[in-house]
Design a protein around this motif. Structure first.
Motif, PDB file in Angstrom:
ATOM      1  N   HIS B 202       1.110  -0.999  -0.299  1.00 34.51           N
ATOM      2  CA  HIS B 202       0.019   0.299  -0.380  1.00 34.51           C
ATOM      3  C   HIS B 202       0.904   1.463   0.406  1.00 34.51           C
ATOM      4  O   HIS B 202       0.576   2.403  -1.141  1.00 34.51           O
ATOM      5  N   GLN B 206       1.266   4.247  -3.252  1.00 36.20           N
ATOM      6  CA  GLN B 206       0.278   5.019  -2.684  1.00 36.20           C
ATOM      7  C   GLN B 206       1.696   6.684  -3.189  1.00 36.20           C
ATOM      8  O   GLN B 206       1.653   7.507  -3.445  1.00 36.20           O
ATOM      9  N   HIS B 215      -2.597  12.391  -5.383  1.00 37.13           N
ATOM     10  CA  HIS B 215      -3.341  11.123  -3.963  1.00 37.13           C
ATOM     11  C   HIS B 215      -4.169  10.569  -4.672  1.00 37.13           C
ATOM     12  O   HIS B 215      -5.432  11.468  -4.965  1.00 37.13           O
ATOM     13  N   SER B 219      -7.342   6.594   0.779  1.00 39.05           N
ATOM     14  CA  SER B 219      -6.476   5.717   0.728  1.00 39.05           C
ATOM     15  C   SER B 219      -5.282   6.253   1.078  1.00 39.05           C
ATOM     16  O   SER B 219      -4.743   6.975   2.058  1.00 39.05           O
TER      17      SER B 219
HETATM   18 NI    NI Z   1      -3.412   6.320   2.009  1.00 41.43          NI
END
Ligand code: NI
Lengths: 219, 219
Positions: B202, B206, B215, B219
């Motif tokens: 993750h 990102q 972005h 999330s």
């Molecule tokens: Ni995030």
């Protein structure tokens, strides 16, 4: 005389480590001089790039000599160099998948170490069975328990496709595997480790063909 | 936002020896939970039979999650399991042959360690380049000399296709490889050796997406 059967009579498998330092192409050329009908490219440690290079060279050589080129395990390499076929063992791609990728025209050989594996291979579309190991052998570290010639006899009575004996086959036992039902033999060290590769191949070929068809004239 | 580009943003390569004893499917599922967009099956020591089993399992998993499955080196395995594509390095099948076997629709990724290899790969029909190794890495024993981000910048100014940075990529240097011109990253140990694979994936995702597109919300 069945020509297709005769074309599968004598398989010589390449082996870089057992060839007494002679390179693969030299060994294959000498085996073809002696009458090998199939060169099977088997090289479990080469990179794909090296395998392709070896296969391209063997493809040119076997085509020139009218022999078959069969690639062990690697269907991608077989397709890439337009080999005549591929051979898969029980640790390789399942035979039915191999058949799908090869298409109906190329030769598919499948290793069978017992009746069940043989029956599955036939259903999956094998063109011939590699039956063995018949005898104990040091050439293939991954080979199973020796089966003797009993399995050949059993398969010969059940299946019509070519049966190629493999595993410890040499000049002393070739006659008995053919008499047991094999229609051809596959050898590694009996040829690639022989001091005179051409002579060793010729002698094996004569025994196979004499048992199958009677002695060839002039050879 | 270029959707094709986004689908190639985060490649996670499988590695049985670096996964802290966790099995391949568990690792891949956790990486997909974290937002990996590509699982690349890479297993240089498995038998073809085992590779097929791994690929079948990863094919089901990636399809379920809407991610891509790319098979390293083995075009036969990629075709057999209907993978989305294959990735070839300089020791694997030449890219032009790989393209012939894969056909025009499947994704072909090609490793490039310098400008010449990159230009050849583009001509051979690569859909993306795996560019590197960018940094020193212990994950791939066969990787060449680290190139730094200079090669990425040079390639980004020459070629329009996706450039995937590989080799020592981690949370600390992902921003700089994207800023240098990479459109995605490929990681091994940064994900498969992480205690929390999902979190590690993750976080990498990102950074990549934030640099490329701003972005993501929520999330
Ligand atoms: Ni995030």
């Amino acid at each position: 005389m069945n020509n297709d059967l005769k074309r599968l009579a004598l398989h010589v498998l390449t082996d870089r480590t057992l060839s007494l330092g002679r390179d693969m192409l030299t060994v294959a050329a000498a085996a073809l001089d002696g009458g090998a009908t199939v060169i099977q490219l088997r090289d479990k440690t080469a990179s794909t790039r090296l395998l392709i290079e070896e296969a391209v060279a063997l493809r040119a050589l076997t085509r020139e000599r009218g022999a078959l080129l069969i690639v062990n395990d690697r269907i991608d390499v077989a397709l890439a160099v337009d080999a005549d076929g591929a051979h898969v063992g029980q640790d390789d791609m399942p035979a039915a998948l191999a058949r799908q990728l090869l298409g109906p025209e190329r030769i598919l050989g499948v290793s069978a170490g017992n009746l069940e594996e043989a029956a599955e291979a036939v259903i999956a579309g094998a063109d011939y069975l590699g039956v063995g190991p018949i005898y104990a052998t040091a050439s293939k570290a991954d080979a199973g328990q020796p089966q003797g010639t009993v399995l050949l006899s059993q398969l010969a009575s059940r299946h019509a496709l070519p049966l190629i004996a493999i595993g410890g086959i040499n000049i002393a036992n070739t006659r008995e595997v053919i008499q047991a039902g094999a229609t051809g033999i596959a050898v590694i060290s009996a040829v690639v480790s022989a001091p005179d590769i051409t002579a060793a191949t010729h002698d094996l070929r004569q025994i196979v063909l004499a048992e199958l068809y009677g002695h060839e004239r002039g050879s």
